[in-house]
Enzyme design. Structure first.
Site, PDB file in Angstrom:
ATOM      1  N   PHE A 208       0.843  -1.200   0.000  1.00 33.86           N
ATOM      2  CA  PHE A 208       0.000   0.000   0.000  1.00 33.86           C
ATOM      3  C   PHE A 208       0.871   1.240   0.000  1.00 33.86           C
ATOM      4  O   PHE A 208       1.890   1.294   0.701  1.00 33.86           O
ATOM      5  CB  PHE A 208      -0.889   0.050   1.245  1.00 33.86           C
ATOM      6  CG  PHE A 208      -1.875  -1.070   1.375  1.00 33.86           C
ATOM      7  CD1 PHE A 208      -3.180  -0.925   0.950  1.00 33.86           C
ATOM      8  CD2 PHE A 208      -1.488  -2.288   1.936  1.00 33.86           C
ATOM      9  CE1 PHE A 208      -4.094  -1.958   1.088  1.00 33.86           C
ATOM     10  CE2 PHE A 208      -2.391  -3.322   2.073  1.00 33.86           C
ATOM     11  CZ  PHE A 208      -3.696  -3.162   1.650  1.00 33.86           C
ATOM     12  N   ASP A 209       0.452   2.240  -0.758  1.00 29.64           N
ATOM     13  CA  ASP A 209       0.986   3.574  -0.540  1.00 29.64           C
ATOM     14  C   ASP A 209       0.308   4.121   0.719  1.00 29.64           C
ATOM     15  O   ASP A 209      -0.791   3.669   1.082  1.00 29.64           O
ATOM     16  CB  ASP A 209       0.684   4.462  -1.748  1.00 29.64           C
ATOM     17  CG  ASP A 209       1.169   5.888  -1.523  1.00 29.64           C
ATOM     18  OD1 ASP A 209       2.346   6.069  -1.169  1.00 29.64           O
ATOM     19  OD2 ASP A 209       0.358   6.811  -1.683  1.00 29.64           O
ATOM     20  N   LYS A 210       0.938   5.077   1.395  1.00 30.68           N
ATOM     21  CA  LYS A 210       0.345   5.597   2.623  1.00 30.68           C
ATOM     22  C   LYS A 210      -0.620   6.741   2.345  1.00 30.68           C
ATOM     23  O   LYS A 210      -1.821   6.639   2.572  1.00 30.68           O
ATOM     24  CB  LYS A 210       1.427   6.068   3.594  1.00 30.68           C
ATOM     25  CG  LYS A 210       0.847   6.594   4.928  1.00 30.68           C
ATOM     26  CD  LYS A 210       1.926   7.089   5.852  1.00 30.68           C
ATOM     27  CE  LYS A 210       2.403   8.474   5.462  1.00 30.68           C
ATOM     28  NZ  LYS A 210       1.394   9.536   5.745  1.00 30.68           N
ATOM     29  N   THR A 211      -0.097   7.836   1.812  1.00 30.99           N
ATOM     30  CA  THR A 211      -0.875   9.054   1.693  1.00 30.99           C
ATOM     31  C   THR A 211      -2.015   8.904   0.701  1.00 30.99           C
ATOM     32  O   THR A 211      -1.803   8.595  -0.465  1.00 30.99           O
ATOM     33  CB  THR A 211       0.023  10.228   1.258  1.00 30.99           C
ATOM     34  OG1 THR A 211       1.109  10.345   2.177  1.00 30.99           O
ATOM     35  CG2 THR A 211      -0.768  11.525   1.223  1.00 30.99           C
TER      36      THR A 211
ATOM     37  N   VAL B  49      -1.418  -1.113  -4.149  1.00 33.76           N
ATOM     38  CA  VAL B  49      -2.595  -0.262  -4.053  1.00 33.76           C
ATOM     39  C   VAL B  49      -2.141   1.188  -3.900  1.00 33.76           C
ATOM     40  O   VAL B  49      -1.367   1.508  -2.999  1.00 33.76           O
ATOM     41  CB  VAL B  49      -3.485  -0.657  -2.854  1.00 33.76           C
ATOM     42  CG1 VAL B  49      -4.781   0.157  -2.851  1.00 33.76           C
ATOM     43  CG2 VAL B  49      -3.801  -2.145  -2.893  1.00 33.76           C
TER      44      VAL B  49
END
Length: 862
Positions: A536-539, A739
């Site tokens: 996953f990307d965070k932001t 994602v």
């Protein structure tokens, strides 16, 4: 030392017929350019204005910019002139074998390089213009026998053109873009009327259910004949008469299709079944032959039903948008066709009406049911946008409370909407186009079954030929050898195998689209269903993407107003989410105090930003930037303040003006409320590794990962390091999904096994780059997508086991003496079983937290 420079050119301007980066013409273009002196690298990437661009790295010492442009233009024009792309649709669902036969027929045409045909009717062809024309290819589709007829199918035209949706890329044009030399006309012509004046009725006297009715009559006649023969309640000739009549009804469409196949020089399973039935009659086994034709016809009609149902589920998406719209012109409301709407038109939408176009709200407030497009079950509140013209110019960046989509349903308030996109460019139209394209893409398992059938069918025919001569070797009559050969022919026909995978894939793709998830073909659907790692990307993915300014800690000798004034002046020139948080927080804290002015603002890739304020150079950057520069060591008080904020999970930025450090700014992007619940659901679905890859510092990444329940977090990653991290995960764990938002994460998504974009509705680049697009900006759609893919993979495996297992058991059983009737029951029973099993996917339901994640709960009204 040679230095490399790069130029970016809109791909649609170079290759106007090419949509995706997987097209063969991309490889041809790369090969044509890479052979030139001075050109080092050619690749496709996402442009800043949501346009796929061709990126060319070249050595200016060897080749000039103008020459690079000329070469790109010449190569693109040559490829466009040489290769064409046809995308159309057969106006009915096909049997899987019929679809494969039609694809083979198209590939056999001289000049056709690639052709794919989906059982639901989608056709895509890549061809060489000098050798074959689009008209000739369409005429192949219109030839009698090109598309085998079937009573269970619907529609009236053999190859009527589909509603082809051409999606221009609405990118900003930069100075290095090449505009010359290409035709931007309609990519897929729409001839009016019946194509080639060819009309071919498929329905029969009972319409689209004709074959099913014929099969049912055959079954009734078979049952009557068997009962009369068993209980002797009628004349001796009556059972035979019933069986012969059952032959007529059960074999009508099978014979019709077999004749068409023979005329087209094809030898398909339908022909094998007919031969077996004739053989049974020749042996006096009329009841067994009638049973064979009844069950085969019944299975055939239900297979068409399965394909048609999956197709109708997709086609229903295209009918969601209304046909007309009420446009405000000269103070009056004028009803116009939706196809005539232009960007900038103001459309009045009454309560409970469907919205006719993508656009932004200009007047009024309401709640809009977006389930038809995004799958969100809860209506979204909408309010007017401050600057409509600016909003439609950058539609994909407009906040959700202002943006609406064609095909969604207005709530109780009347609103005015400014049109942002033409009808054929709307999000709904693009989804329909992409789902249609996905139908024609075969999955890895489907490729396997195709290869298997090509080896298996000739082997079976060889075995049957040998068994015909068994009487020569063993002491038995020819009649017994012939009967055994016919039984083996029935048992070994791979009917169930042919339909097992495409029926499951089409049902899965259709169900996903109905739930607000766009899956681009069988490959990502299968891969997502078998992987065990998701990154996953965070932001904006795990977090809200709307950080807030939470902390301002000044350095010794600096004041908070000075620090905030400098930060505000510089960050006002940036569109980064963190910059927006600083701007909003600084304005709130500064109030009416004087503002500073920044100039010469320049981004420091992956680190921060620099500018000039009051004649001094200002740096606002991550702490790591200052540790990387020996002449910019952090003072102890600033370093301590930064460490303290990082330990609290803040994202920090250091502000330095000239040689003086002003202090530390702390911002925080809170996790999405459903993130923890989603991670738990994914673990329950069998996802073992949930990994976050982020550009934020490791402490922040660890804090967010811990709060939502991830198994691992990787921080301090530059964009190219995210790509490396994905490659490492693939090497270590095999398949991995990524994602993100589909924009900043495009390179990492492209290197993942499956790229999943969130909030894809209205975002061109997210729709273009992702393998799977979650239309809503809703993380809770992810378990639905993964769960559906898991179910699809299970259904595919179950279907393969059933179809191959039945064949593996029946072949030796019939050789050992199993009669045709029993073989038919098991053979056709397995075909019906895999069809019904695949159709279960259309009813797939996944719940998260007790609420349906798909659009099933939404009451969609016509």
């Amino acid at each position: 030392m040679n230095t490399s420079t790069k130029i970016r050119i809109d791909l649609p301007l170079v290759l106007p017929d090419v949509q995706g980066d997987h097209d063969h013409c991309i490889a041809r273009l790369n090969a044509a350019l890479l052979g030139r002196p001075g050109i080092e690298q050619v690749h496709i990437k996402s442009g800043e204005a949501n346009t796929p661009v061709l990126c060319v790295h070249y050595q200016p010492e060897t080749i000039s910019l103008q020459r690079v442009r000329e070469l790109v233009q010449a190569a693109g024009a040559e490829l466009t002139a040489k290769y064409g792309h046809l995308s159309t649709r057969i106006e009915r669902a096909l049997h899987a074998r019929s679809a494969r036969a039609l694809a083979d027929r198209l590939r056999a045409v001289p000049g056709v390089h690639e052709a794919e045909v989906s059982p639901s009717g989608a056709v895509t062809v890549e061809y060489e213009r000098a050798l074959v024309s689009e008209e000739a290819l369409r005429s192949v589709l219109s030839e009698p026998g090109a598309v085998p007829s079937a009573g269970a199918s619907s529609g009236t035209n053999t190859a009527a053109p589909a509603q082809h949706i051409v999606v221009p890329n609405k990118a900003e044009r930069h100075d290095d873009h090449d505009h010359a030399g290409h035709d931007h006309g309609e990519r897929f012509p729409h001839p009016e009327g019946k194509e080639g004046d060819h009309e071919h009725a498929h329905g029969g006297i009972f319409g689209e259910n004709s074959e099913l009715i014929f099969a049912s009559v055959a079954g009734a006649l078979l049952a009557v004949g068997w009962l009369i023969g068993r209980y002797g309640s009628g004349p001796d000739w009556l059972p035979l008469g019933c069986y012969i009549a059952a032959y007529g009804f059960g074999g009508f469409y099978t014979t019709k299709e077999a004749v068409e196949n023979i005329l087209a020089r094809r030898f398909e399973i339908d022909t094998l079944m007919l031969v077996a039935a004739v053989g049974a009659a020749a042996l006096g086994q009329w009841a067994e032959g009638a049973l064979l034709l009844f069950l085969f016809s019944l299975g055939h009609s239900l297979e068409h039903y399965a394909m048609g149902r999956a197709r109708r589920a997709i086609e229903a998406l295209a009918k969601l948008a209304p046909e007309t719209a009420n446009v405000r012109r000269d103070g009056q409301l004028v009803e116009v066709p939706v196809g005539e709407l232009q960007p900038g038109d103001i459309v009045a939408v009454r309560p409970n009406e469907r919205l006719p176009a993508d656009g932004v709200v200009t007047v009024g407030t309401s709640s809009v049911n977006q389930a038809p497009v995004t799958g969100e079950s809860v209506p979204i509140d909408k309010q007017p946008v401050p600057d409509p013209q600016a909003a439609i110019a950058s539609f994909d960046r407009v906040p959700a409370e202002h943006r609406v989509f064609a095909g969604t349903i207005n709530g109780g308030g009347a609103i005015d909407v400014m049109v942002a996109r033409r009808a054929e460019q709307s999000t709904m139209a693009r989804v329909v186009k992409m789902v249609t394209d996905a139908e024609a893409q075969r999955s890895p398992t489907q490729h396997f079954t195709d290869r298997f059938e090509k080896l298996f069918v000739p082997s079976v025919l060889g075995l049957v030929a040998l068994l015909l001569f068994a009487w020569v070797v063993i002491d038995e009559p020819f009649v017994d050898s012939f009967y055994r050969a016919m039984a083996v022919l029935v048992a070994a026909s791979p009917c169930a195998l042919a339909i097992s995978v495409p029926s499951a894939v089409l049902s899965g793709v259709a169900r996903a689209a109905r739930g607000g998830v766009l899956v681009k073909g069988g490959a990502p659907l299968e891969n997502l269903g078998t992987l065990s790692s998701i990154a996953f990307d965070k932001t904006g993915t795990l977090t809200e993407g709307k950080p807030k300014l939470t902390d301002v800690v000044t350095a010794t000798g600096a004041s908070e107003p000075d620090l905030l004034a400098v930060a505000l002046a510089v960050e006002e020139h940036s569109d980064h989410p963190l910059a927006a948080a600083v701007i909003a927080g600084a304005k709130e804290r500064l109030g009416n105090q004087p503002k500073a002015v920044a100039s010469h603002v320049k981004s420091i890739t992956g680190r921060g930003v620099q500018a000039m304020v009051d004649g001094e150079q200002v740096h606002i950057a991550k702490p790591v930037y200052f540790t990387e520069n020996a002449n910019a060591a952090l003072p102890k008080d600033v370093d301590d303040a930064n460490r303290n904020l990082v330990e609290q999970g803040r994202t920090t930025m250091i502000v330095r003006k000239g040689a003086k450090f002003l202090g530390v700014i702390g911002v925080m992007d809170t996790p999405r409320p459903v993130a923890g619940e989603v991670m738990a659901a994914l673990r329950g679905l069998g996802i073992e590794r949930l990994i976050m890859i982020s550009g934020d510092n490791q402490q922040v990444a660890d804090a967010v990962a811990k709060s939502v329940g991830l198994t691992e977090a990787k921080g301090d990653l530059m964009p190219e390091q995210k790509v490396v991290a994905i490659k490492e995960l693939r090497t270590k764990h095999g398949k991995v999904a990524m994602v993100g938002d589909g924009v900043n994460d495009a390179p990492a998504m492209a290197n993942a096994t499956v790229g999943i974009a969130m909030g894809a509705a209205g975002s061109d680049v997210a729709l273009e780059t992702a393998d799977v697009a979650l239309m809503a900006d809703d993380l809770s759609q992810l378990p639905f997508a993964v769960g559906l893919s898991r179910s699809t993979s299970r259904v595919i495996k179950q279907n393969l086991w059933v179809s191959l297992g039945v064949v593996a058991v029946l072949i030796p059983a019939t050789i050992m003496g199993l009669n045709i009737g029993t073989a038919v029951l098991f053979h056709e029973g397995s075909t019906l079983l895999v069809v019904v099993n695949a159709l279960r996917l259309l009813a797939y339901n996944d719940k998260l937290g007790g609420k349906t994640t798909a659009s099933d709960s939404a009451q969609v009204k016509s």
